[in-house]
Scaffold this active site. Structure first.
Site, PDB file in Angstrom:
ATOM      1  N   ASN A 187      10.695   0.976   3.074  1.00  0.00           N
ATOM      2  CA  ASN A 187       9.416   1.108   3.775  1.00  0.00           C
ATOM      3  C   ASN A 187       9.569   2.071   4.932  1.00  0.00           C
ATOM      4  O   ASN A 187      10.615   2.108   5.570  1.00  0.00           O
ATOM      5  CB  ASN A 187       8.948  -0.268   4.285  1.00  0.00           C
ATOM      6  CG  ASN A 187       7.499  -0.258   4.705  1.00  0.00           C
ATOM      7  OD1 ASN A 187       6.631   0.207   3.964  1.00  0.00           O
ATOM      8  ND2 ASN A 187       7.213  -0.738   5.906  1.00  0.00           N
ATOM      9  N   THR A 232       5.621  -2.074   1.936  1.00  0.00           N
ATOM     10  CA  THR A 232       4.837  -3.057   2.690  1.00  0.00           C
ATOM     11  C   THR A 232       5.586  -3.395   3.967  1.00  0.00           C
ATOM     12  O   THR A 232       6.814  -3.490   3.966  1.00  0.00           O
ATOM     13  CB  THR A 232       4.537  -4.333   1.883  1.00  0.00           C
ATOM     14  OG1 THR A 232       4.022  -5.340   2.780  1.00  0.00           O
ATOM     15  CG2 THR A 232       5.759  -4.889   1.189  1.00  0.00           C
ATOM     16  N   SER A 233       4.847  -3.542   5.056  1.00  0.00           N
ATOM     17  CA  SER A 233       5.475  -3.844   6.343  1.00  0.00           C
ATOM     18  C   SER A 233       5.589  -5.345   6.592  1.00  0.00           C
ATOM     19  O   SER A 233       6.058  -5.754   7.654  1.00  0.00           O
ATOM     20  CB  SER A 233       4.683  -3.192   7.479  1.00  0.00           C
ATOM     21  OG  SER A 233       4.717  -1.785   7.323  1.00  0.00           O
ATOM     22  N   GLN A 282       0.337  -6.423  -3.637  1.00  0.00           N
ATOM     23  CA  GLN A 282      -0.819  -6.595  -2.763  1.00  0.00           C
ATOM     24  C   GLN A 282      -1.885  -5.580  -3.136  1.00  0.00           C
ATOM     25  O   GLN A 282      -2.976  -5.609  -2.584  1.00  0.00           O
ATOM     26  CB  GLN A 282      -0.417  -6.313  -1.313  1.00  0.00           C
ATOM     27  CG  GLN A 282       0.632  -7.209  -0.733  1.00  0.00           C
ATOM     28  CD  GLN A 282       1.080  -6.660   0.617  1.00  0.00           C
ATOM     29  OE1 GLN A 282       2.018  -5.876   0.724  1.00  0.00           O
ATOM     30  NE2 GLN A 282       0.404  -7.079   1.674  1.00  0.00           N
ATOM     31  N   ALA A 295       0.798  -1.230   0.000  1.00  0.00           N
ATOM     32  CA  ALA A 295       0.000   0.000   0.000  1.00  0.00           C
ATOM     33  C   ALA A 295       0.829   1.277   0.000  1.00  0.00           C
ATOM     34  O   ALA A 295       0.402   2.296  -0.531  1.00  0.00           O
ATOM     35  CB  ALA A 295      -0.939  -0.006   1.201  1.00  0.00           C
ATOM     36  N   HIS A 311      -3.681 -10.219  -4.055  1.00  0.00           N
ATOM     37  CA  HIS A 311      -4.958  -9.972  -3.371  1.00  0.00           C
ATOM     38  C   HIS A 311      -6.100  -9.832  -4.376  1.00  0.00           C
ATOM     39  O   HIS A 311      -7.106  -9.189  -4.089  1.00  0.00           O
ATOM     40  CB  HIS A 311      -4.878  -8.719  -2.487  1.00  0.00           C
ATOM     41  CG  HIS A 311      -4.082  -8.922  -1.231  1.00  0.00           C
ATOM     42  ND1 HIS A 311      -3.816  -7.922  -0.347  1.00  0.00           N
ATOM     43  CD2 HIS A 311      -3.499 -10.030  -0.713  1.00  0.00           C
ATOM     44  CE1 HIS A 311      -3.098  -8.401   0.666  1.00  0.00           C
ATOM     45  NE2 HIS A 311      -2.891  -9.674   0.463  1.00  0.00           N
ATOM     46  N   PHE A 371      -3.955   1.192   3.694  1.00  0.00           N
ATOM     47  CA  PHE A 371      -4.990   0.527   4.486  1.00  0.00           C
ATOM     48  C   PHE A 371      -4.701   0.537   5.977  1.00  0.00           C
ATOM     49  O   PHE A 371      -5.578   0.705   6.790  1.00  0.00           O
ATOM     50  CB  PHE A 371      -5.154  -0.928   4.050  1.00  0.00           C
ATOM     51  CG  PHE A 371      -5.916  -1.061   2.769  1.00  0.00           C
ATOM     52  CD1 PHE A 371      -6.594   0.015   2.232  1.00  0.00           C
ATOM     53  CD2 PHE A 371      -5.956  -2.257   2.105  1.00  0.00           C
ATOM     54  CE1 PHE A 371      -7.293  -0.100   1.054  1.00  0.00           C
ATOM     55  CE2 PHE A 371      -6.660  -2.391   0.918  1.00  0.00           C
ATOM     56  CZ  PHE A 371      -7.321  -1.316   0.403  1.00  0.00           C
ATOM     57  N   ILE A 431      -4.663  -3.266  -5.174  1.00  0.00           N
ATOM     58  CA  ILE A 431      -5.817  -3.595  -6.009  1.00  0.00           C
ATOM     59  C   ILE A 431      -6.265  -2.375  -6.791  1.00  0.00           C
ATOM     60  O   ILE A 431      -7.402  -2.285  -7.236  1.00  0.00           O
ATOM     61  CB  ILE A 431      -6.986  -4.102  -5.123  1.00  0.00           C
ATOM     62  CG1 ILE A 431      -7.197  -3.122  -3.963  1.00  0.00           C
ATOM     63  CG2 ILE A 431      -6.706  -5.505  -4.608  1.00  0.00           C
ATOM     64  CD1 ILE A 431      -8.531  -3.270  -3.289  1.00  0.00           C
TER      65      ILE A 431
END
Ligand SMILES: [Zn+2]
Length: 249
Positions: free
Chosen positions: A218, A193-194, A101, A24, A119, A35, A103
């Site tokens: 990140n 991304t974490s 990930q 994200a 995803h 998110f 969308i």
């Protein structure tokens, strides 16, 4: 910082099979809210319901109303420097594939061709009842933007996007492709991304286990930070730097 970005660029050029994994944070640069991060979508009331399959089956209009601005009004969102650099790297043969990930289709809009969406994706909308019914993104988006709901032409049930909702299983084909690519990679770029949620959390491990290297960019800590050969906080800064090197180098 400049020297470290140079080192990263050399690493990418030297790699035999470089793969990126994006989350994200990459989309946040394009104005799509992360998110789970600060100002994240999931901090809003009811936000978890947007992608809940049980809730969707009760009231699909909730998803379409909520997702309208960040999925279906894609014309208002432009790919960021991260999307553009990744597409340029692929074009030059320096990036073999991209696992995401996200969308929001921004990688595709930025020009990336080999995108593995773990995803799922709103590229396709389908009927939960009639197996053969499919509607593409553009058609569904036009309906959603007009304020209506995309419906099955056979049974008139509201169509569901092929995004993986909470309570659904992840797309098997994409997961298999992602683990194959990660295993083949001698360099994996983990971006925005974490690595706290599966399948993303496990994908870079395939690369590490087969002897490949991982670079992490990140703004929050990840469980693999100590195993990364390079680590950066600021996606914007790193990719502006890579852009300069790609254009001038
Ligand atoms: Zn139907």
């Amino acid at each position: 910082m400049k020297a470290e970005i140079n080192t990263l660029f050399e690493r990418i050029k030297k790699a035999r099979h470089c793969v990126a994994l994006t989350g994200a944070g990459v989309s946040t640069l394009s104005g799509i809210r992360d998110f789970r991060g600060k100002n994240g979508l999931y901090n809003d009331t009811d936000a978890e319901k947007i992608f809940d399959i049980d809730y969707f089956e009760q009231d699909p209009s909730f998803y379409y109303k909520a997702a309208r601005s960040f999925i279906y009004d894609l014309n208002e969102k432009e790919p960021s420097v991260v999307h553009l650099v990744l597409a340029a790297l692929e074009q030059r043969g320096l990036l073999k594939s991209l696992i995401t990930q996200n969308i929001d289709l921004l990688h595709q809009k930025g020009g990336s061709r080999r995108v593995i969406e773990v995803h799922g994706s709103p590229r396709i909308h389908y009927c939960l009842r009639c197996a053969a019914v499919r509607m593409g993104f553009d058609e569904a988006a036009a309906i959603v933007r007009s304020g209506a709901l995309p419906r099955c032409p056979k049974c008139s049930r509201v169509l569901k996007p092929a995004i993986t909702f909470f309570g659904e299983s992840l797309p098997m084909d994409a997961l298999r492709d992602a683990s194959d690519e990660a295993q083949n990679a001698d360099l994996m770029l983990v971006l925005g991304t974490s690595l706290t949620v599966n399948p993303a959390a496990s994908i870079p491990n395939y690369t590490l286990r087969s002897g490949g290297e991982v670079v992490i960019v990140n703004n929050m800590p990840t469980p693999l930070d100590s195993r990364a050969v390079q680590h950066f906080d600021d996606l914007g800064e790193v990719f502006e730097g890579l852009w300069d090197l790609l254009v001038n180098g």
